[in-house]
Each structure stands twice: as structure tokens, then as C-alpha cells.
Scaffold this motif. Structure first.
Motif, mmCIF file in Angstrom:
data_model
loop_
_atom_site.group_PDB
_atom_site.id
_atom_site.type_symbol
_atom_site.label_atom_id
_atom_site.label_comp_id
_atom_site.label_asym_id
_atom_site.label_seq_id
_atom_site.Cartn_x
_atom_site.Cartn_y
_atom_site.Cartn_z
ATOM 1 N N SER B 98 -22.287 11.242 -35.283
ATOM 2 C CA SER B 98 -21.100 11.364 -36.135
ATOM 3 C C SER B 98 -19.833 11.483 -35.291
ATOM 4 C CB SER B 98 -21.217 12.594 -37.034
ATOM 5 O OG SER B 98 -22.373 12.524 -37.828
ATOM 6 N N ASP B 134 -22.254 14.930 -42.136
ATOM 7 C CA ASP B 134 -21.663 14.078 -41.100
ATOM 8 C C ASP B 134 -20.133 14.021 -41.166
ATOM 9 O OD1 ASP B 134 -24.166 13.308 -39.955
ATOM 10 O OD2 ASP B 134 -24.481 11.992 -41.668
ATOM 11 N N GLU B 183 -24.407 5.190 -39.930
ATOM 12 C CA GLU B 183 -25.061 6.250 -39.154
ATOM 13 C C GLU B 183 -26.388 6.586 -39.817
ATOM 14 O OE1 GLU B 183 -22.911 9.958 -38.473
ATOM 15 O OE2 GLU B 183 -24.811 10.982 -38.026
HETATM 16 MG MG LIG Z 1 -24.392 13.126 -37.886
#
Ligand SMILES: [Mg+2]
Ligand SMILES: Nc1nc2c(ncn2[C@@H]2O[C@H](COP(=O)(O)OP(=O)(O)OP(=O)(O)O)[C@@H](O)[C@H]2O)c(=O)[nH]1
Lengths: 134, 376
Positions: B98, B134, B183
Motif C-alpha cells: 500500500s 490499505d 493491490e
Molecule cells: Mg496493504
């Protein structure tokens, strides 16, 4: 119609640097079956609203300890409405004196949870009051 | 249906139960519902493409929740996708995915490029809940209109993504974002689905404290187009990078046989970079390498990579459609009877599959609506 999890944003507006309570609530609600977006410390009202909009959450839960609730919370409610997010349920928790609660409700906060509130009762309130998704 | 309807027109029963029993009324209801969905989808898709962020957020919700709006929305938006660079960021929990996405976003925004992020976190298999954290690392971008960040829970889907992540990325692509970062869930080995969902896959590692890079990482490294050792400020980062480079040279060619993403073109030996996401060190070079990978792949692998992605998407929908057909009014009885025969060992599963395929062949296709006609 669907039994999709209710999506909740937990945000910590204001300048104080403690988010233990907010994290406990975020984890607790996850364990109650909610999808919880956690955004961390020191959120401005604009940041909270932009996160709520992008994530399309059903609930915005605001944790506040700094004493600035009477300015921050009404502002967040107003910005949410201006962004078209008037069907999002807004709740607040933290240290908020009883005498401020009526004004906050007037401003659009659906519920104020005091320090002793259990996570189960928060979860129950959200299930009963969050908008239904289609 | 108005008060002025002529006498010879049969009055439609008004109460819902009677309507459901009347096939003509039911067909009319279904058609009206489909038309309503189409109209809502058309409006939402148009607003999304015009840059309305709330509309985009609602489209993503429909896709993620697989509501009835999802299909008409995707039919409209998919043809507009294909321009964005989809970049997968994967790696172990806590390796800095992140933080790195936030730093890459800063670099891309400095060049004026609009950026979208889809960040996936795991759902609890027991409660179905999820903690999506995140965004915490990406707060610097929350006031930027040209950055759009969306968290997704994996909802029981294995492989490091949610079942609808690829579709969500296509929506963000259609909405006009230049770069879409995906992600994954903090991943161990085997969760390599991202390689089929992204144009460029970046695999993160944190510096090793021990002497040897764990060989267990080979599974993830197989799908890497770029390997990044993050936390370059920590001791051992350069050494870990050197070890990874020699491991990748040694393993290149043979270790990748029987890859978990079959059909995916073999990457050239991936470049290994070192970044410090926390400060931005090395992140500009990484973004340049990501851009170069896409350019290099444009004439070579990209067509193939897109074909793999297309196949995965179509395959999933095909399976869903087939299942729906087998459970519709015409085939439900045959399907149940066939399954019971397999359960009772009176029929083998292969013969059962063939029988069901034949049954589908013979039954008339019942599409709820078609894009062209609106009715069949
Ligand atoms: Mg993350
Ligand atoms: N020292 C150092 N710490 C970093 C760096 N990048 C990230 N971190 C720290 O590593 C921790 C994890 O970072 P994240 O970006 O949340 O990692 P992640 O891979 O996204 O984690 P998950 O999504 O939970 O799998 C945080 O405390 C970051 O501040 C770096 O370059 N150097």
C-alpha cells in the motif's frame, strides 16, 4: 435483496493522535460480519467525505476525542449531503457530552455511542438502520 | 392498460399473484424490468464516463455485489476499456504494497496522470466480515480528484483477489484512468491470479534478515514482470536484491515450467529493483520500469496477456451461464435427475456432463433480453 455485508467507513477526524478506540471498533465490526474500511488518524472532513464517496459505504462511523465534535461532525454531515450521500448513515463515538447530543442529531448524526457502548449493540443499530442495498 | 383500453382487450389481472400466473403478464413485467435496468445502466455508465465519481462508485458497487445492474453496465463499459495500464502489486503481508502504491501514485500524479487503485483485503471465512486497511497509507491522495481508491474484500475468492476485481479494474479503465494499480491480499506463494488480471505484475519482497532468500518465494517470482525489494532503508536490502537476481538467473527457463498461469507468455528475466516506499527513494525508477514493461510488451506479450485475461473472464461467465441454464425451468428436472444418478453411482460424472451438454444443446436458448432487440 442481497445479503451482502454492510460496508462501514471508520474514520478518525480531528487532530488528536489516539486511534486505539477506532481500531477496536473496526476490528469488532469486522468480527460482526461488516466490511470495514479504516482510514486512520487525522482525517479532515473533506477526506472523510471523499473516502465515503469512493468506497460507496452504507455507514460512516466517526470516532472523536478532541473536543472538536461540534464543528467537525456537523461539517461532515453537511459535506456528505452536498456530495449526494444523504442516504449514508452517520454515527459518532468517543467523548461527547450528553448536552451536545441533540444538536448533533439535528445536524444529521443518527446515533451517538458513549464510551460504555458494546460493539454488539453498535452492530445491532447499524443492521437496523443502514440503508438497504439493491 | 389505461382506463381507456378497448373492450376486446383482455383485462390484465392486477394483483401480483394472478399476474405471475399469467404468462403474458409475466413476460411483460420481465420486459419492463429489463428495460428499466437498461435505462438505469445507460445513465450510470454515461455519468461514469463523463467523470462523475459518485456514479463510478455506484457502478463498482453493482459489479462487486453482482446486482442485476452489473451485466448491463459491464456490457456498456467493457468496450471503452483497454487503454489503461493495469499494474498488479503483490507480495507478503506488510511488505509495503500500500505504501508503494501511494508512492507510485505520487510519482504518476507529478506527471499529470490520473490514477485509480483497487486494494483487496481478505474476508473472514467465518463471519464474512473484512477489515480494509490499505487506504490508511494512501491518505495523501484523498483530496485529489484524479485519484480514485477503492477497497474490496476478497469474499471467499482464493487467489489474492476478489472474484470481481478484474471487472472492477475494467470499469476504472473505462472511466479514463491512465494507471490502475491492483493491490492483492498479502500473499504467500500460489496466489498468482494477479498475473492474469494485470498487464504488468510487480512482486514485492521485504529485505531478508536471514542468510538465504527463501526458496518458497519461487511460486510468486514466476509471475513477476518486475521484482522489488522494498524497505531499501533497512539493512540487507541490497544483499536480498543481489540474491534474488542470482536466483532468477539460475531458475530462469526451467523453474517456470508448469506455471500456475498457463498460457501466459514467459516474462523476460524480471528486473530487480530496490525502493524505499516510505520516502519515495527508487520509486521514480520503478514507475519508469513499469512503463517500459508495457511498451516492450506492446508488440510482443501484451496481446497474449490480454488473451489470457479475456479467457479467464469469459470462462467464468460461461460457467455461470451454463449453471443458470441447467437450473432454468426447461432443464431443472433433467439436471437434478442426472445429478442424482451420479450420486447413486448409476451414472459416471463424464457421461453426466455429456448428457447435460446435450440437454443444453437441445433446449431453446432463453435469454432474458438481448442487447439488440430488447426482447426475443
Ligand atoms: Mg496493504
Ligand atoms: N522502513 C520502511 N518501512 C516501510 C516502507 N514501506 C512501508 N513500510 C512500513 O511497512 C508497514 C506495512 O506497510 P503497508 O504498506 O501497509 O504494507 P502492505 O504490504 O500493504 O500490507 P498488507 O496490505 O497488510 O499486506 C508499515 O508500517 C509501513 O510504514 C519502507 O520503504 N521502509
Amino acid at each position: 435483496m442481497t445479503d451482502r455485508p454492510i460496508k462501514v467507513l471508520i474514520a478518525k477526524p480531528g487532530l488528536d493522535g489516539h486511534d486505539r478506540g477506532a481500531k477496536v471498533l473496526a476490528r469488532g465490526l469486522r468480527d460482526e460480519g461488516f466490511e470495514v474500511v479504516y482510514t486512520g488518524l487525522r482525517q479532515t472532513p473533506e477526506m472523510v467525505v471523499s473516502a465515503a464517496l469512493q468506497e460507496d459505504v452504507d455507514v460512516v462511523g466517526l470516532s472523536i476525542l478532541s473536543g472538536a465534535h461540534m464543528t467537525l461532525l456537523p461539517k461532515i454531515c453537511r459535506l456528505l449531503r452536498e456530495a449526494g450521500l444523504d442516504d449514508v448513515l452517520v454515527t459518532a463515538g468517543g467523548i461527547i457530552p450528553d448536552e451536545d447530543v441533540p444538536a448533533l442529531k439535528e445536524a444529521g448524526v443518527a446515533a451517538v455511542f458513549g464510551p460504555g457502548t458494546t460493539i454488539a449493540s453498535v452492530a445491532e443499530f447499524l443492521r437496523a438502520n443502514a440503508r438497504s442495498r439493491d | 392498460m389505461t382506463a381507456g383500453a378497448t373492450d376486446d382487450e383482455e383485462p390484465r389481472p392486477a394483483n401480483p399473484e394472478a399476474r405471475a400466473a399469467d404468462p403474458e403478464a409475466r413476460a411483460a413485467d420481465l420486459e419492463a424490468r429489463a428495460a428499466d435496468l437498461e435505462a438505469r445502466a445507460a445513465a450510470l455508465a454515461e455519468q461514469t464516463v463523463a467523470g462523475d465519481r459518485r456514479a463510478l462508485a455506484r457502478v463498482l458497487t453493482a459489479v462487486e455485489n453482482r446486482t442485476p445492474l452489473a451485466e448491463p453496465l459491464l456490457r456498456r463499459l467493457y468496450p471503452l476499456a483497454g487503454r489503461a495500464h493495469l499494474v498488479g502489486i503483490t507480495g507478503p503481508p506488510g511488505s509495503g504494497k500500500s505504501t508503494l502504491v501511494a508512492a507510485l501514485t505520487t510519482a504518476a500524479r507529478a506527471a499529470g496522470r490520473p490514477v485509480a487503485v483497487v486494494a483487496v483485503d481478505p474476508s473472514s471465512p467465518i463471519t464474512g466480515g473484512a477489515l480494509l486497511g490499505d487506504r490508511v497509507r494512501m491518505q495523501a491522495h484523498s483530496a485529489d480528484r484524479d485519484v480514485f481508491i477503492r477497497s474490496m474484500a476478497s469474499r471467499g475468492h482464493a487467489g489474492g483477489l476478489a472474484g470481481t476485481t478484474t471487472a472492477a479494474a475494467a470499469v476504472l479503465d473505462a472511466a479514463g484512468f491512465d494507471l490502475v494499480f491492483i493491490e492483492t491480499v498479502g500473499t504467500g506463494q500460489g496466489e498468482v491470479e494477479i498475473a492474469a488480471s494485470a498487464d504488468t505484475t510487480v512482486v514485492l519482497e521485504a529485505p531478508e534478515m536471514g542468510d538465504e532468500v527463501q526458496a518458497i518465494k519461487a511460486g510468486l517470482l514466476e509471475v513477476a514482470d518486475l521484482v522489488v525489494v522494498n524497505k531499501g532503508d533497512k539493512p540487507g536490502a541490497q544483499r536480498t536484491a543481489a540474491q534474488l537476481r542470482s536466483m532468477l538467473i539460475a531458475g530462469h527457463g526451467d523453474a517456470t515450467g508448469g506455471s500456475l498461469a498457463p498460457g501466459r507468455p514467459r516474462p523476460r528475466q524480471p528486473q530487480v529493483l530496490v525502493t524505499t516506499a516510505a520516502t519515495g527513494d527508487g520509486v521514480g525508477d520503478l514507475l519508469a520500469a513499469i512503463d517500459r514493461h508495457r511498451e516492450a510488451a506492446a508488440g510482443r506479450d501484451r496481446g497474449a496477456a490480454q488473451l489470457v485475461r479475456a479467457e479467464a473472464q469469459v470462462w467464468a461467465i460461461l460457467a455461470e451461464r451454463l449453471r443458470a441454464r441447467l437450473h432454468d425451468d426447461a432443464l431443472r428436472a433433467t439436471t437434478n435427475e442426472t445429478l442424482r444418478a451420479v450420486a447413486g453411482h448409476r451414472l459416471d460424472p463424464y457421461a453426466a456432463a455429456d448428457r447435460l451438454l446435450d440437454a443444453v444443446d437441445e433446449s431453446p436458448a432463453r435469454r432474458r433480453y438481448s442487447r439488440e432487440g430488447g426482447s426475443e
